[in-house]
Design a protein around this motif. Structure first.
Motif, mmCIF file in Angstrom:
data_model
loop_
_atom_site.group_PDB
_atom_site.id
_atom_site.type_symbol
_atom_site.label_atom_id
_atom_site.label_comp_id
_atom_site.label_asym_id
_atom_site.label_seq_id
_atom_site.Cartn_x
_atom_site.Cartn_y
_atom_site.Cartn_z
ATOM 1 N N GLN A 48 0.827 -1.201 0.000
ATOM 2 C CA GLN A 48 0.000 0.000 0.000
ATOM 3 C C GLN A 48 0.865 1.255 0.000
ATOM 4 O O GLN A 48 2.039 1.228 0.348
ATOM 5 C CB GLN A 48 -0.929 0.021 1.217
ATOM 6 C CG GLN A 48 -0.207 0.033 2.563
ATOM 7 C CD GLN A 48 -1.168 0.143 3.731
ATOM 8 O OE1 GLN A 48 -2.037 1.013 3.761
ATOM 9 N NE2 GLN A 48 -1.017 -0.751 4.705
ATOM 10 N N THR A 49 0.249 2.356 -0.438
ATOM 11 C CA THR A 49 0.859 3.674 -0.297
ATOM 12 C C THR A 49 0.143 4.384 0.842
ATOM 13 O O THR A 49 -1.065 4.618 0.783
ATOM 14 C CB THR A 49 0.741 4.499 -1.586
ATOM 15 O OG1 THR A 49 1.455 3.836 -2.637
ATOM 16 C CG2 THR A 49 1.330 5.888 -1.395
ATOM 17 N N LEU A 50 0.896 4.699 1.866
ATOM 18 C CA LEU A 50 0.349 5.254 3.098
ATOM 19 C C LEU A 50 0.661 6.746 3.169
ATOM 20 O O LEU A 50 1.800 7.159 2.917
ATOM 21 C CB LEU A 50 0.977 4.525 4.288
ATOM 22 C CG LEU A 50 0.461 4.827 5.687
ATOM 23 C CD1 LEU A 50 -0.951 4.296 5.853
ATOM 24 C CD2 LEU A 50 1.400 4.189 6.715
ATOM 25 N N THR A 51 -0.329 7.559 3.480
ATOM 26 C CA THR A 51 -0.098 8.983 3.709
ATOM 27 C C THR A 51 -0.129 9.248 5.207
ATOM 28 O O THR A 51 -1.129 8.974 5.876
ATOM 29 C CB THR A 51 -1.154 9.848 3.014
ATOM 30 O OG1 THR A 51 -1.083 9.640 1.595
ATOM 31 C CG2 THR A 51 -0.924 11.326 3.306
ATOM 32 N N ILE A 52 0.970 9.766 5.732
ATOM 33 C CA ILE A 52 1.075 10.081 7.158
ATOM 34 C C ILE A 52 1.014 11.588 7.317
ATOM 35 O O ILE A 52 1.805 12.326 6.725
ATOM 36 C CB ILE A 52 2.375 9.518 7.751
ATOM 37 C CG1 ILE A 52 2.404 7.988 7.603
ATOM 38 C CG2 ILE A 52 2.507 9.911 9.221
ATOM 39 C CD1 ILE A 52 3.662 7.338 8.146
ATOM 40 N N VAL A 53 0.068 12.040 8.121
ATOM 41 C CA VAL A 53 -0.157 13.469 8.335
ATOM 42 C C VAL A 53 0.485 13.893 9.650
ATOM 43 O O VAL A 53 0.306 13.236 10.686
ATOM 44 C CB VAL A 53 -1.667 13.797 8.353
ATOM 45 C CG1 VAL A 53 -1.897 15.294 8.561
ATOM 46 C CG2 VAL A 53 -2.318 13.326 7.051
ATOM 47 N N GLU A 54 1.217 14.980 9.609
ATOM 48 C CA GLU A 54 1.868 15.509 10.811
ATOM 49 C C GLU A 54 0.812 15.932 11.833
ATOM 50 O O GLU A 54 -0.120 16.657 11.496
ATOM 51 C CB GLU A 54 2.745 16.706 10.437
ATOM 52 C CG GLU A 54 3.504 17.311 11.608
ATOM 53 C CD GLU A 54 4.349 18.499 11.196
ATOM 54 O OE1 GLU A 54 5.282 18.855 11.935
ATOM 55 O OE2 GLU A 54 4.077 19.072 10.114
ATOM 56 N N PRO A 55 0.931 15.493 13.088
ATOM 57 C CA PRO A 55 -0.064 15.881 14.086
ATOM 58 C C PRO A 55 0.044 17.350 14.454
ATOM 59 O O PRO A 55 1.108 17.953 14.310
ATOM 60 C CB PRO A 55 0.279 14.986 15.283
ATOM 61 C CG PRO A 55 1.722 14.680 15.123
ATOM 62 C CD PRO A 55 1.972 14.617 13.651
#
Length: 655
Positions: A648-655
């Protein structure tokens, strides 16, 4: 039949067997039109395959050039100073290639640069195919003598913008308007410097969440005389330009002020780099969270500019890198040995230019060059502080005598005539590999690109022949370069080229007689200049596109996924306090066996090139990661809990 001919026949038979798969997928070609493959390449092919047969590193897969099937018809075109008027001037360094998902459709597009003609934007339409959208994109730059490119989101709107550097035709900044269209905002942005610009990269040096811009300038290597297509003719002593202080051209650090405007802050920030520089990279050498800058010098000392809390830079080279590669050309920062610390790889082209190695002398190609071949006046400050070849600096984390230890020879990363590296995990085993673009063209012999497979951080294994990056289709090593009229009243009759072509053995001089009396075609070795690695066809493994010099690109498609289950993750970042693209972040994927795979989001994708690509993590035999950790440019740390499944391609968003 003598023994040498028996050996050569055996080599031909062996290579023919191993090449069947890759050549059968190429366009049909009459056998009598195929030039003979040089014996030194056949011998290397056989030797490499035999040597690698016992390696435990995954290498039983192939790259196949599928340019015809891709639909890409772009052709790189050169100025005369790299052809019929060849001289040792920096035009032969060529141009970059950059990649980004410009229209946010989930597929990576490519932008190819050229000196003559126009750069071209090719949209990825899926299945390994591309469509030319240059005309509608607004990225036409006819005869701009383009050198470097960089995709980055300068205004945090989620769209990758584009910077293009040129040689004395003005640099350009294009804002991405969405849907694959761009608008030239150079004048308003204030980044239209006119000079001998080369590589460029975006990074956030002061941590304000906006990407700043660094432009590497080489130095004055041209006259004011113009040649065909409007290029500026190179100086006769261009290769000695670094010995003339009045020809220095400072590289430029621009601060992103917001609202699409940049300010030259080089002097204010103490960033005074007058190296004969073609490229640069960002590296956090002291792990303080501030991006430092490593400036290459293609004819002299490289420089490390230490970032002091985002308010000033100072030259700290001697503290960290007492000796550097004299002819530094390309660079990449990555974790070589999996110890969680970022290392620095530098390729050195110019040291090899005076040490011409005979074809087939692979031992000398894998050795440092001897500076004794080089004129003394190239070293106004002496030679002792230089490495004459590639350098690989391992980050030891030690405070003294230096945190970095040079290990290029022991790890096997010396190559011949290298331009720059592209680094990624080609076999998805969790260890980053190196593709080194290395070649020269007219009037030099053919030289190979190199694929260095990472043997768990202890050594790198040459596998360019094993993997099908070499030989090229049909073993092609040369191509037409230019034509000359050497007839009695011909325009080129008195040229040095005609002097060569009219001798008794014209073919040996690279001259091919045309049908008309006295007309010749000059042949030259094929050669690449830059490359980008990404998953072109969406099958989960990594492919390669090169930008060839004076030719169409190679589109090298991997069949790894067809031969092995590929376990990999792709990670995109979305900054909030940090820049939206996450440039400067460090991402660590933790595997089930507790091994940690570290990558830095710097966008540095190859020589003269910065791309907007997701980070690709091969997981080896694991089908998931247990955790993903992110150190954001803002200083925040984030733990993304698993299990995170492969594929998968995962998008991680900065908290």
């Amino acid at each position: 039949m003598d023994s040498s001919r028996i050996v050569l026949c055996a080599l031909l038979l062996c290579v023919a067997c191993t090449q069947t798969d890759r050549t059968s997928r190429a366009p049909a070609m009459a056998l009598d039109s195929v030039p003979p493959i040089p014996s030194f390449l056949l011998a290397r092919d056989l030797e490499e395959r035999e040597r690698n047969a016992t390696s435990s590193v995954v290498h039983d897969f192939q790259f196949t050039d599928r340019r015809a099937a891709s639909g890409i018809t772009f052709v790189n075109r050169i100025v005369d100073d790299a052809g019929r008027a060849y001289k040792a001037v920096h035009y032969d360094h060529g141009s970059g290639i950059c990649a980004a998902d410009v229209d946010l459709d989930g597929k990576t597009d490519v932008y190819l640069l050229t000196q003559r003609g126009t750069n071209e934007l090719w949209r990825n339409v899926g299945g390994g195919k591309f469509a030319d959208i240059t005309a509608s994109s607004g990225l036409n730059l006819p005869d701009a003598i383009a050198a470097g490119c960089a995709f980055a989101d300068i205004d945090n709107d989620g769209l990758p913008d584009l910077f293009v550097s040129t040689v004395r035709h003005g640099n350009h900044l294009f804002k991405n308007l969405g849907g694959g269209t761009f608008r030239d905002i150079t004048a308003d942005a204030g980044v239209g410097y006119v000079g001998h610009s080369s590589g460029a990269l975006f990074f956030d040096y002061d941590g304000d969440g906006l990407l700043d811009l660094l432009v590497a300038n080489v130095g004055v290597y041209t006259s004011n005389e113009k040649g065909a297509g409007g290029y500026f003719v190179g100086l006769a002593d261009a290769f000695h330009g670094h010995t003339h202080a009045d020809r220095a051209e400072s590289s430029i650090l621009y601060h992103n002020d917001g609202a699409g405007h940049f300010t030259d802050v080089s002097k204010r920030m103490g960033f005074d780099d007058r190296s004969w520089s073609g490229d640069a990279t960002v590296i956090d050498v002291n792990n303080d969270g501030r991006p430092d800058v490593f400036m290459l010098n293609m004819q002299g000392e490289n420089h490390l500019w230490l970032n002091e809390n985002g308010t000033h830079f100072r030259d700290a080279t001697k503290t960290y890198f007492p000796r550097t590669s004299w002819g530094a050309m390309g660079t990449k920062v990555f974790d070589v040995n999996g110890d969680g610390k970022l290392d620095l790889f530098v390729t050195d082209m110019h040291s090899d230019m005076f040490d011409e190695v005979a074809p087939g002398d692979w031992i000398r190609e894998a050795s440092k060059s001897a500076s004794s071949y080089m004129p003394a006046d190239l070293f106004p400050t002496g030679r002792d502080q230089f490495i004459f070849g590639n350098s690989l600096f391992l980050n030891t984390g030690a405070a003294t005598p230096t945190p970095f230890r040079e290990v290029s020879d022991s790890l096997g990363v010396e190559t011949y005539w290298p331009w720059g590296p592209s680094v990624d995990d080609l076999n998805a085993d969790g260890w980053d590999d190196i593709l080194v673009i290395g070649s020269m063209n007219f009037p030099y012999r053919y030289s190979t690109n190199s694929v260095l497979l990472n043997e768990t951080g202890h050594h790198f294994m040459h596998a360019e022949f094993t993997l099908g990056v070499e030989l090229r289709p049909y073993g092609a090593t040369e191509q037409p370069w230019f034509q000359v009229d050497c007839s009695t009243s011909g325009a080129d009759r008195t040229s040095k080229t005609c002097e060569r072509c009219l001798q008794s053995d014209a073919a040996a001089a690279g001259c091919r007689a045309d049908s008309l009396t006295g007309h010749f075609t000059m042949m030259a070795a094929r050669g690449s200049r830059s490359a980008v690695i990404f998953d072109i066809d969406g099958d989960g493994d990594l492919d390669i596109i090169t930008n060839e010099f004076n030719a169409g690109p190679q589109v090298l498609i991997s069949d790894l996924a067809a031969r092995h289950p590929v376990h990999a993750l792709s990670v995109r970042l979305r900054g909030t306090t940090s820049n939206r693209q996450g440039l400067g972040a460090q991402v660590t994927v933790v595997l089930p066996d507790a091994r940690r795979v570290l990558k830095v989001m710097d966008g540095k994708s190859g020589y003269l090139s910065q791309s907007d690509l997701p980070l690709y993590f091969g997981l080896g035999g694991a089908d998931h990661a247990t955790t993903i950790e992110v150190r954001w440019p803002s200083g925040k740390t984030q733990r993304y809990p698993g299990p995170v499944k492969a594929g998968q391609t995962l998008t991680i968003v900065e908290p």
